[in-house]
Design a protein around this motif. Sequence first.
Motif, short mmCIF file in Angstrom:
data_model
loop_
_atom_site.label_atom_id
_atom_site.label_comp_id
_atom_site.label_asym_id
_atom_site.label_seq_id
_atom_site.Cartn_x
_atom_site.Cartn_y
_atom_site.Cartn_z
N GLY A 14 7.86 -6.26 -2.36
CA GLY A 14 7.84 -5.15 -3.30
C GLY A 14 7.76 -3.80 -2.62
N LEU A 15 7.54 -3.81 -1.30
CA LEU A 15 7.50 -2.58 -0.51
C LEU A 15 8.61 -2.65 0.52
N GLY A 16 9.47 -1.63 0.54
CA GLY A 16 10.55 -1.59 1.50
C GLY A 16 10.47 -0.38 2.41
N SER A 17 11.12 -0.47 3.57
CA SER A 17 11.20 0.64 4.53
C SER A 17 9.84 1.26 4.80
N ALA A 18 8.85 0.42 5.14
CA ALA A 18 7.47 0.89 5.35
C ALA A 18 7.42 1.90 6.49
N SER A 19 6.76 3.02 6.25
CA SER A 19 6.71 4.09 7.25
C SER A 19 5.30 4.54 7.60
N GLY A 20 4.29 3.99 6.93
CA GLY A 20 2.91 4.35 7.25
C GLY A 20 1.95 3.52 6.43
N LEU A 21 0.75 3.30 6.98
CA LEU A 21 -0.22 2.48 6.27
C LEU A 21 -1.64 2.87 6.66
N ILE A 22 -2.57 2.54 5.75
CA ILE A 22 -4.00 2.75 5.96
C ILE A 22 -4.72 1.47 5.52
N TYR A 23 -5.63 0.99 6.37
CA TYR A 23 -6.41 -0.20 6.04
C TYR A 23 -7.81 0.22 5.61
N GLN A 24 -8.25 -0.27 4.44
CA GLN A 24 -9.61 0.00 3.97
C GLN A 24 -10.00 -1.07 2.96
N ASP A 25 -11.25 -1.51 3.04
CA ASP A 25 -11.82 -2.45 2.05
C ASP A 25 -10.92 -3.66 1.81
N ASN A 26 -10.40 -4.23 2.88
CA ASN A 26 -9.52 -5.39 2.81
C ASN A 26 -8.27 -5.15 1.96
N SER A 27 -7.87 -3.89 1.90
CA SER A 27 -6.64 -3.50 1.21
C SER A 27 -5.82 -2.61 2.14
N ILE A 28 -4.54 -2.53 1.85
CA ILE A 28 -3.66 -1.66 2.60
C ILE A 28 -3.01 -0.67 1.65
N LEU A 29 -3.12 0.61 2.00
CA LEU A 29 -2.35 1.66 1.34
C LEU A 29 -1.13 1.93 2.20
N ALA A 30 0.04 1.96 1.60
CA ALA A 30 1.26 2.09 2.39
C ALA A 30 2.27 2.97 1.68
N ILE A 31 3.15 3.57 2.49
CA ILE A 31 4.27 4.36 1.97
C ILE A 31 5.56 3.81 2.57
N GLY A 32 6.66 4.08 1.89
CA GLY A 32 7.99 3.75 2.40
C GLY A 32 8.84 5.00 2.36
N ASP A 33 9.67 5.21 3.37
CA ASP A 33 10.40 6.48 3.43
C ASP A 33 11.50 6.59 2.38
N ASN A 34 11.87 5.48 1.75
CA ASN A 34 12.85 5.53 0.66
C ASN A 34 12.20 5.72 -0.70
N SER A 35 10.86 5.60 -0.75
CA SER A 35 10.15 5.48 -2.02
C SER A 35 9.33 6.72 -2.33
N SER A 36 9.05 6.92 -3.62
CA SER A 36 8.15 7.99 -4.06
C SER A 36 6.92 7.40 -4.75
N TYR A 37 6.51 6.23 -4.26
CA TYR A 37 5.26 5.59 -4.68
C TYR A 37 4.31 5.47 -3.49
N LEU A 38 3.02 5.43 -3.79
CA LEU A 38 2.01 4.95 -2.85
C LEU A 38 1.68 3.52 -3.27
N TYR A 39 1.73 2.60 -2.31
CA TYR A 39 1.52 1.18 -2.60
C TYR A 39 0.11 0.78 -2.18
N GLU A 40 -0.52 -0.02 -3.02
CA GLU A 40 -1.85 -0.55 -2.72
C GLU A 40 -1.78 -2.08 -2.75
N TYR A 41 -1.98 -2.70 -1.59
CA TYR A 41 -1.85 -4.15 -1.48
C TYR A 41 -3.21 -4.75 -1.16
N ARG A 42 -3.68 -5.62 -2.05
CA ARG A 42 -4.96 -6.30 -1.85
C ARG A 42 -4.70 -7.60 -1.09
N ILE A 43 -5.25 -7.68 0.10
CA ILE A 43 -4.92 -8.79 1.00
C ILE A 43 -5.39 -10.13 0.44
#
Length: 278
Positions: A14-43
Amino acid sequence: MEKFQLSLLFKIIGLGSASGLIYQDNSILAIGDNSSYLYEYRIDSQKLEKHALIENPQENTPKKVKLDFEAITKFENNVYIFGSGSTENRNKMVQFDTTTKKVTATTDLSDLYLVMQSFGKITPDDFNIEGAIYNGQSWYLFNRGNGKTNKNVVFTIDGENLTNDFRVLANEYKLPKIKGGRTSFTDAILIENKIYFLATAENTESTYDDGEVLGSIIGRIDTTTMKIEFTKKITDTHKFEGITFSKKSGNEMEFFLCEDNDTEVLESNIFKLAITIK
């Protein structure tokens, strides 16, 4: 000699062209350079949530009009997401509150980016911000030197307000080559007073067009001297564009990395990098 182990950790669908991420509280916040969403993935649950960063967001924005979100950093409850500045429509910074899960500000950084280009002696064609750090007092922005002049520059910007009343310093670096191609900054994080950065080599002289991937390195810069303390090649095949800190045990540090696959496929591989630093 720094020893390392690189392994595929998991895949985010569900996340493409990942260009950056942050790890916190067993979750990952990520961005993709093609996208205008911030993604939150619960591991643990493998659930993916999307947070719109603009009105009418898209996951695969056409290249000519995309905002090109390439850099992400977090301080306290705020996440800051930067456009690369590589074209006129890529000059936005979005501030996102992780408590309310809402965008709190959108800032036009055109004036700042022009000052940075002038101060760092970078032409607009070679300007390409791909990494960001904020520690509450200073900002560090990383220009990726994948243009013709290989301008790998770290900008240190003092001042909370990035639209006025700021002071800019610039440090330029000549990074190692992989297979004859010069590596260039793709992301960085701050741990204590050390910057850990990623740099990738591609067979291209354009900040706009992608090229054949030649590999990636990790390195460290001391923020007191702003000198590189080490670099280490970690792959010949992957284009790593995001790094976040996971944990430390003795001399071993563990990071999560994300890879830009340069396609419209909505899936991203997350890798674990364990590196022992003497």
